[in-house]
Design a protein around this motif. Sequence first.
Motif, PDB file in Angstrom:
ATOM      1  N   UNK A   4     -13.084 -24.237  46.787  1.00 27.76           N
ATOM      2  CA  UNK A   4     -13.542 -22.996  46.191  1.00 27.76           C
ATOM      3  C   UNK A   4     -13.937 -23.282  44.747  1.00 27.76           C
ATOM      4  N   UNK A   5     -15.184 -22.947  44.417  1.00 27.53           N
ATOM      5  CA  UNK A   5     -15.692 -23.133  43.059  1.00 27.53           C
ATOM      6  C   UNK A   5     -15.724 -21.766  42.384  1.00 27.53           C
ATOM      7  N   UNK A   6     -14.893 -21.592  41.369  1.00 27.76           N
ATOM      8  CA  UNK A   6     -14.738 -20.298  40.703  1.00 27.76           C
ATOM      9  C   UNK A   6     -15.428 -20.346  39.341  1.00 27.76           C
ATOM     10  N   UNK A   7     -16.299 -19.372  39.104  1.00 27.58           N
ATOM     11  CA  UNK A   7     -16.975 -19.246  37.820  1.00 27.58           C
ATOM     12  C   UNK A   7     -16.469 -18.006  37.106  1.00 27.58           C
ATOM     13  N   UNK A   8     -16.105 -18.167  35.827  1.00 27.83           N
ATOM     14  CA  UNK A   8     -15.647 -17.039  35.016  1.00 27.83           C
ATOM     15  C   UNK A   8     -16.464 -16.994  33.722  1.00 27.83           C
ATOM     16  N   UNK A  86     -12.165 -19.102  25.069  1.00 25.18           N
ATOM     17  CA  UNK A  86     -12.394 -18.177  23.965  1.00 25.18           C
ATOM     18  C   UNK A  86     -11.044 -17.950  23.305  1.00 25.18           C
ATOM     19  N   UNK A  87     -10.957 -18.215  22.010  1.00 21.69           N
ATOM     20  CA  UNK A  87      -9.684 -18.124  21.293  1.00 21.69           C
ATOM     21  C   UNK A  87      -8.620 -18.993  21.974  1.00 21.69           C
ATOM     22  N   UNK A  88      -9.022 -20.198  22.365  1.00 21.71           N
ATOM     23  CA  UNK A  88      -8.126 -21.218  22.935  1.00 21.71           C
ATOM     24  C   UNK A  88      -7.508 -20.816  24.269  1.00 21.71           C
ATOM     25  N   UNK A  89      -8.149 -19.896  24.980  1.00 26.78           N
ATOM     26  CA  UNK A  89      -7.629 -19.473  26.272  1.00 26.78           C
ATOM     27  C   UNK A  89      -8.799 -19.160  27.206  1.00 26.78           C
ATOM     28  N   UNK A  90      -8.482 -19.025  28.484  1.00 26.74           N
ATOM     29  CA  UNK A  90      -9.483 -18.673  29.479  1.00 26.74           C
ATOM     30  C   UNK A  90      -9.900 -17.218  29.302  1.00 26.74           C
ATOM     31  N   UNK A  91     -11.083 -16.850  29.776  1.00 25.08           N
ATOM     32  CA  UNK A  91     -11.490 -15.443  29.728  1.00 25.08           C
ATOM     33  C   UNK A  91     -10.489 -14.550  30.467  1.00 25.08           C
ATOM     34  N   UNK A 128      -9.761 -28.903  39.622  1.00 29.21           N
ATOM     35  CA  UNK A 128     -10.535 -29.414  38.494  1.00 29.21           C
ATOM     36  C   UNK A 128     -10.900 -28.248  37.592  1.00 29.21           C
ATOM     37  N   UNK A 129     -10.748 -28.454  36.304  1.00 23.84           N
ATOM     38  CA  UNK A 129     -11.175 -27.490  35.299  1.00 23.84           C
ATOM     39  C   UNK A 129     -12.387 -28.079  34.595  1.00 23.84           C
ATOM     40  N   UNK A 130     -13.479 -27.320  34.586  1.00 18.78           N
ATOM     41  CA  UNK A 130     -14.704 -27.694  33.882  1.00 18.78           C
ATOM     42  C   UNK A 130     -14.894 -26.634  32.805  1.00 18.78           C
ATOM     43  N   UNK A 131     -14.698 -27.025  31.563  1.00 23.16           N
ATOM     44  CA  UNK A 131     -14.599 -26.017  30.515  1.00 23.16           C
ATOM     45  C   UNK A 131     -15.277 -26.464  29.233  1.00 23.16           C
ATOM     46  N   UNK A 132     -15.286 -25.573  28.271  1.00 21.91           N
ATOM     47  CA  UNK A 132     -15.839 -25.883  26.952  1.00 21.91           C
ATOM     48  C   UNK A 132     -15.026 -25.154  25.889  1.00 21.91           C
ATOM     49  N   UNK A 133     -15.105 -25.706  24.699  1.00 22.13           N
ATOM     50  CA  UNK A 133     -14.464 -25.126  23.518  1.00 22.13           C
ATOM     51  C   UNK A 133     -15.482 -25.103  22.381  1.00 22.13           C
ATOM     52  N   UNK A 134     -15.473 -24.040  21.595  1.00 22.30           N
ATOM     53  CA  UNK A 134     -16.299 -24.023  20.397  1.00 22.30           C
ATOM     54  C   UNK A 134     -15.741 -24.938  19.326  1.00 22.30           C
TER      55      UNK A 134
END
Length: 196
Positions: A4-8, A86-91, A128-134
């Motif tokens: 399952x590929x989850x997009x948030x 966002x603010x060091x956490x997931x949406x 797997x977590x695919x993420x980004x940080x500002x």
Amino acid sequence: MRIQAVLAHPLADSFAAAVHRSAVGALRARGHEVVETDLYAEGFEPCLTAAERAAYFDPGYDAAAVRPLLERLQWSQGLVLTYPHWWFDAPAILKGWYDRVWAPGAAFRHDRDGGRIEPLLTELSRVAVLTSFGSPWWLVELYMRNPARRILKRGLLAACARRARLDYLALYDMDRATAEVRRRHLERVEAAMGRF
């Protein structure tokens, strides 16, 4: 593998959506059976209702309001979670997915006598977590110690899917990432999903 590929992310033209598409394409190219869950596009309501919370410890907890999402979670042998920090956490929508879909009787069972949680997602072996940080790497990892990753690994997965291995691929300093940096990151995502 059933994945399952989850997009948030609320924007279909976001970099997170591009990462999600790259991941799904690479997974399908490897022959995995992939189901996509776009939490915003599906109109997922992240707030745990008063009735859900009041019945949280009841033996027959009713998760009917999120049944399709719950069934997708139970079906999954692998999860690929794509979202920005966002603010060091997931949406909030992803946190709500954890709160409402990783539900009693489906993701875990309460041990009313000992207070322990019995994991029920025994088929889930890979996340797997695919993420980004500002923010840059040093701020996220050294100063903040990446709280969202620790909560996912030591909290949620330890309680509900103890066998699951966590892979984590982040693009740091996203706010200053050039088109070339983003292109190379998409290549890393495809390579990582090719090894999933």
